[in-house]
Structures are given as structure tokens and as C-alpha cells.
Motif scaffolding. Structure first.
Motif, PDB file in Angstrom:
ATOM      1  N   ASN A   9     -37.850  40.210  34.976  1.00  0.00           N
ATOM      2  CA  ASN A   9     -36.202  40.486  36.038  1.00  0.00           C
ATOM      3  C   ASN A   9     -36.302  41.991  35.589  1.00  0.00           C
ATOM      4  OD1 ASN A   9     -33.300  41.026  36.939  1.00  0.00           O
ATOM      5  ND2 ASN A   9     -32.939  38.867  36.464  1.00  0.00           N
ATOM      6  N   GLU A  10     -35.866  43.119  36.680  1.00  0.00           N
ATOM      7  CA  GLU A  10     -36.193  44.362  36.375  1.00  0.00           C
ATOM      8  C   GLU A  10     -34.369  44.827  35.900  1.00  0.00           C
ATOM      9  OE1 GLU A  10     -37.865  46.989  38.953  1.00  0.00           O
ATOM     10  OE2 GLU A  10     -39.467  45.755  38.873  1.00  0.00           O
ATOM     11  N   SER A  11     -33.517  43.936  36.902  1.00  0.00           N
ATOM     12  CA  SER A  11     -32.061  44.158  36.028  1.00  0.00           C
ATOM     13  C   SER A  11     -31.757  43.802  34.712  1.00  0.00           C
ATOM     14  CB  SER A  11     -31.051  43.440  37.001  1.00  0.00           C
ATOM     15  OG  SER A  11     -31.593  41.783  37.152  1.00  0.00           O
ATOM     16  N   VAL A  12     -32.332  42.841  34.303  1.00  0.00           N
ATOM     17  CA  VAL A  12     -32.160  42.640  32.710  1.00  0.00           C
ATOM     18  C   VAL A  12     -32.717  43.898  32.328  1.00  0.00           C
ATOM     19  CG1 VAL A  12     -32.669  41.240  30.605  1.00  0.00           C
ATOM     20  CG2 VAL A  12     -32.400  40.412  32.958  1.00  0.00           C
ATOM     21  N   THR A  13     -33.893  44.578  32.141  1.00  0.00           N
ATOM     22  CA  THR A  13     -34.773  45.426  31.172  1.00  0.00           C
ATOM     23  C   THR A  13     -33.828  46.457  31.885  1.00  0.00           C
ATOM     24  OG1 THR A  13     -36.700  45.537  33.300  1.00  0.00           O
ATOM     25  CG2 THR A  13     -37.145  44.562  31.521  1.00  0.00           C
ATOM     26  N   GLN A  14     -33.291  47.214  33.494  1.00  0.00           N
ATOM     27  CA  GLN A  14     -32.248  48.261  33.534  1.00  0.00           C
ATOM     28  C   GLN A  14     -30.919  47.690  32.545  1.00  0.00           C
ATOM     29  OE1 GLN A  14     -31.867  48.103  37.553  1.00  0.00           O
ATOM     30  NE2 GLN A  14     -34.224  49.083  37.896  1.00  0.00           N
ATOM     31  N   VAL A  27     -39.140  51.401  23.067  1.00  0.00           N
ATOM     32  CA  VAL A  27     -38.829  49.540  23.889  1.00  0.00           C
ATOM     33  C   VAL A  27     -39.657  49.870  24.955  1.00  0.00           C
ATOM     34  CG1 VAL A  27     -36.993  50.306  25.266  1.00  0.00           C
ATOM     35  CG2 VAL A  27     -38.035  47.923  24.434  1.00  0.00           C
ATOM     36  N   THR A  28     -40.524  50.070  24.790  1.00  0.00           N
ATOM     37  CA  THR A  28     -41.923  49.293  26.509  1.00  0.00           C
ATOM     38  C   THR A  28     -41.555  47.865  27.008  1.00  0.00           C
ATOM     39  OG1 THR A  28     -43.897  50.063  24.787  1.00  0.00           O
ATOM     40  CG2 THR A  28     -44.346  48.705  26.716  1.00  0.00           C
ATOM     41  N   PHE A  29     -41.353  48.697  28.031  1.00  0.00           N
ATOM     42  CA  PHE A  29     -40.724  47.438  29.047  1.00  0.00           C
ATOM     43  C   PHE A  29     -42.214  46.947  29.632  1.00  0.00           C
ATOM     44  CE2 PHE A  29     -37.223  49.085  28.574  1.00  0.00           C
ATOM     45  CZ  PHE A  29     -35.929  48.063  28.626  1.00  0.00           C
ATOM     46  N   VAL A  30     -42.651  45.713  29.894  1.00  0.00           N
ATOM     47  CA  VAL A  30     -43.694  44.883  30.587  1.00  0.00           C
ATOM     48  C   VAL A  30     -42.911  43.999  31.815  1.00  0.00           C
ATOM     49  CG1 VAL A  30     -45.809  43.896  30.850  1.00  0.00           C
ATOM     50  CG2 VAL A  30     -45.530  46.167  29.737  1.00  0.00           C
ATOM     51  N   HIS A  31     -43.918  44.149  33.309  1.00  0.00           N
ATOM     52  CA  HIS A  31     -42.833  42.229  34.048  1.00  0.00           C
ATOM     53  C   HIS A  31     -43.788  41.551  34.153  1.00  0.00           C
ATOM     54  CE1 HIS A  31     -39.306  45.631  34.178  1.00  0.00           C
ATOM     55  NE2 HIS A  31     -39.761  46.654  34.911  1.00  0.00           N
ATOM     56  N   ASP A  32     -45.190  41.522  33.215  1.00  0.00           N
ATOM     57  CA  ASP A  32     -46.025  40.661  34.008  1.00  0.00           C
ATOM     58  C   ASP A  32     -46.252  40.376  33.126  1.00  0.00           C
ATOM     59  OD1 ASP A  32     -48.329  39.930  36.264  1.00  0.00           O
ATOM     60  OD2 ASP A  32     -48.875  40.393  34.037  1.00  0.00           O
ATOM     61  N   THR A  44     -49.424  48.947  19.121  1.00  0.00           N
ATOM     62  CA  THR A  44     -49.026  48.228  17.371  1.00  0.00           C
ATOM     63  C   THR A  44     -48.034  48.510  17.935  1.00  0.00           C
ATOM     64  OG1 THR A  44     -50.682  49.075  16.276  1.00  0.00           O
ATOM     65  CG2 THR A  44     -48.397  49.088  15.556  1.00  0.00           C
ATOM     66  N   PHE A  45     -46.833  47.271  18.219  1.00  0.00           N
ATOM     67  CA  PHE A  45     -45.669  47.157  18.305  1.00  0.00           C
ATOM     68  C   PHE A  45     -44.745  46.332  16.889  1.00  0.00           C
ATOM     69  CE2 PHE A  45     -47.030  47.393  22.557  1.00  0.00           C
ATOM     70  CZ  PHE A  45     -46.444  48.009  23.345  1.00  0.00           C
ATOM     71  N   ASP A  46     -43.614  46.368  16.726  1.00  0.00           N
ATOM     72  CA  ASP A  46     -43.402  45.733  15.417  1.00  0.00           C
ATOM     73  C   ASP A  46     -42.428  44.787  15.625  1.00  0.00           C
ATOM     74  OD1 ASP A  46     -43.845  47.641  14.020  1.00  0.00           O
ATOM     75  OD2 ASP A  46     -42.355  48.447  14.750  1.00  0.00           O
ATOM     76  N   LEU A  47     -42.448  44.476  17.012  1.00  0.00           N
ATOM     77  CA  LEU A  47     -41.482  43.217  17.134  1.00  0.00           C
ATOM     78  C   LEU A  47     -41.066  42.871  19.219  1.00  0.00           C
ATOM     79  CD1 LEU A  47     -38.721  41.010  16.914  1.00  0.00           C
ATOM     80  CD2 LEU A  47     -36.947  42.947  17.556  1.00  0.00           C
ATOM     81  N   LEU A  48     -41.497  41.720  19.288  1.00  0.00           N
ATOM     82  CA  LEU A  48     -41.553  41.102  20.827  1.00  0.00           C
ATOM     83  C   LEU A  48     -40.416  40.370  21.755  1.00  0.00           C
ATOM     84  CD1 LEU A  48     -45.711  40.017  20.939  1.00  0.00           C
ATOM     85  CD2 LEU A  48     -44.763  42.026  21.312  1.00  0.00           C
ATOM     86  N   ILE A  49     -39.885  40.602  22.511  1.00  0.00           N
ATOM     87  CA  ILE A  49     -38.714  40.055  22.631  1.00  0.00           C
ATOM     88  C   ILE A  49     -39.810  39.368  24.536  1.00  0.00           C
ATOM     89  CG2 ILE A  49     -37.041  39.773  23.716  1.00  0.00           C
ATOM     90  CD1 ILE A  49     -36.404  42.429  22.226  1.00  0.00           C
ATOM     91  N   ILE A  50     -40.179  38.125  24.237  1.00  0.00           N
ATOM     92  CA  ILE A  50     -40.193  37.036  26.089  1.00  0.00           C
ATOM     93  C   ILE A  50     -39.514  36.286  26.348  1.00  0.00           C
ATOM     94  CG2 ILE A  50     -42.784  36.079  26.191  1.00  0.00           C
ATOM     95  CD1 ILE A  50     -44.381  36.710  23.411  1.00  0.00           C
ATOM     96  N   ASP A  51     -39.092  36.488  27.985  1.00  0.00           N
ATOM     97  CA  ASP A  51     -38.966  36.142  28.817  1.00  0.00           C
ATOM     98  C   ASP A  51     -39.709  33.846  28.631  1.00  0.00           C
ATOM     99  OD1 ASP A  51     -37.193  34.272  30.513  1.00  0.00           O
ATOM    100  OD2 ASP A  51     -38.303  35.566  32.287  1.00  0.00           O
TER     101      ASP A  51
END
Length: 232
Positions: A9-14, A27-32, A44-51
Motif C-alpha cells: 500500500n503506497e499510501s501507507v509507505t508515503q 528505510v528501504t520500501f518494497v511493494h512486492d 544487510t538490514f537490522d529490522l524487517l517490517i512486513i505486511d
């Protein structure tokens, strides 16, 4: 702290981009889903936020696959009414969840709580506090710096970050009973706005990894909460 947020949901990431920018969070945003999982493997990331609801690869699958190779902290985003999804996500190894629609400040609070737990203690801090960040009981050795747990000198199955934090806290306070609310505040590091079943799920996962035929170690005190006790 570098985050990967997989949200279609791009509105959420925006919306979140503004808050991340204000908090100076990278933060890096990915929509897929599939693309997000591939980014996780390559970078390399320190935390994942996953829908949980994602195209190509759903959040549950990503969570399960990530847990096969990493203990990186994971926060899942889920619809408020999907209680079964919340429990399943925690069961698959997620450390926490945020229900949609959510407050950006609530998500930022969870991220900051994880950030504080990930920050290593300096040598000066250790000297001043008078602790080596390790604990030993009759059966367990647990080191907060290396995040390793030994049972009778044998390494246990790797614990997720939240499982480790919860186990360490309970071992620090043997035979002391804590309510779910107290554990959420003391271990999760903030006032929890969601369902308290997250504690139950983490206790269940911990028991599978540490309990033996002779000892349960993590005890349920009905109507009150949980405690660590080796004397049973």
C-alpha cells in the motif's frame, strides 16, 4: 538502524516515509513480497517490517523463510480483525505485530524499542553497571552479549530476538511471577496496544525449545502470569 519495510500500500509507505525522515531512520520500501525477500537476502538490514497481504509472496511465507536463515527482528502488519493471522505470524517467528489501521507513532515506538535492545553495551557501561551480561543457573548459561543459551553446556536451538529477551528477563527474576502486562512493559519496552496473546505465543515457542521431560522451566500461574523456576 537500517529497516526494510515490505508493504504494497503506497499510501501507507508515503505516510511512514515522513515519520522515518523526521526520526532520521534509514528505510528501504518494497511493494512486492518476492522482491522484498530477495532484497533481504542481498542486503544487510537490522529490522524487517512486513505486511501479511502482499503480491508474489505473502508475509507469512516471507517470515517463515527469513526465520530459516536469520534471527533479525520482525514486525508484521496485519488487519485488526485477523486475530488468527496475528497468532500465526508470531508462531512463525515474528517478534511483534501492529494492526491496521495503525498509528505511525505506535510503529515508531516499537522500532525504537528494538533499537534500544540491539544497541551493544560499551565496556564502560559494563564496568559501571558491574555486570558481564551473563547469567548462570543450575541448568542454563545465557550470555546477553553473544545472545547464546546453553543447556547443560550444550547450545540450544537459536532463539529469536524476542524469545531471547523474554527468557533472559525471566531467568534474571527466578520464581517471580509476572503478568502479561508486566512482561509486555518490561520485555517489549513500551506500552503494548495490541493483544496480550503475543506473550502466550512467545512462551509457547520458548517451551518447545527449552522444556525437557523432567523440567518445564516456564510455568503458568493461572489467573496471574508466568514465571521461570528450575525447582519443579
Amino acid at each position: 538502524m537500517r529497516l526494510l519495510m515490505i508493504e504494497d500500500n503506497e499510501s501507507v509507505t508515503q505516510m511512514m516515509e515522513l515519520f522515518f525522515l523526521k526520526e532520521q531512520i534509514d528505510v528501504t520500501f518494497v511493494h512486492d513480497g518476492k522482491v522484498g525477500y530477495e532484497r533481504f537476502l542481498k542486503e544487510t538490514f537490522d529490522l524487517l517490517i512486513i505486511d501479511l497481504m502482499l503480491p508474489s509472496m505473502d508475509g507469512m511465507t516471507i517470515c517463515r523463510k527469513v526465520r530459516e536463515v536469520s534471527d533479525i527482528p520482525i514486525i508484521i502488519l496485519t488487519a485488526k480483525e485477523s486475530e488468527s493471522d496475528q497468532v500465526l505470524g508470531l508462531d512463525l517467528g515474528a517478534d511483534d505485530y501492529v494492526t491496521k489501521p495503525f498509528s505511525p507513532l505506535a510503529l515508531i515506538a516499537r522500532i525504537k524499542a528494538v533499537s534500544r535492545r540491539l544497541a551493544p553495551a560499551s565496556n564502560d557501561d559494563k564496568i559501571l553497571s558491574g555486570t558481564t551480561h551473563s547469567l548462570q543457573t543450575e541448568y542454563f548459561q545465557i550470555d546477553k552479549t553473544t545472545r547464546e543459551v546453553l543447556y547443560k553446556n550444550v547450545p540450544l536451538e537459536a532463539l529469536t530476538p524476542k524469545e531471547f529477551d523474554l527468557f533472559y528477563f525471566l531467568i534474571e527474576h527466578p520464581r517471580q511471577v509476572f503478568s502479561r502486562e508486566q512482561l509486555l512493559e518490561r520485555v517489549w519496552g513500551y506500552q503494548f496496544y495490541g493483544d496480550e496473546r503475543t506473550v502466550d505465543v512467545h512462551i509457547k515457542r520458548l517451551r518447545k525449545k527449552i522444556a525437557t521431560e523432567e523440567h518445564l522451566f516456564l510455568h503458568t500461574i493461572w489467573g496471574v502470569g508466568y514465571k521461570f523456576d528450575e525447582t519443579d
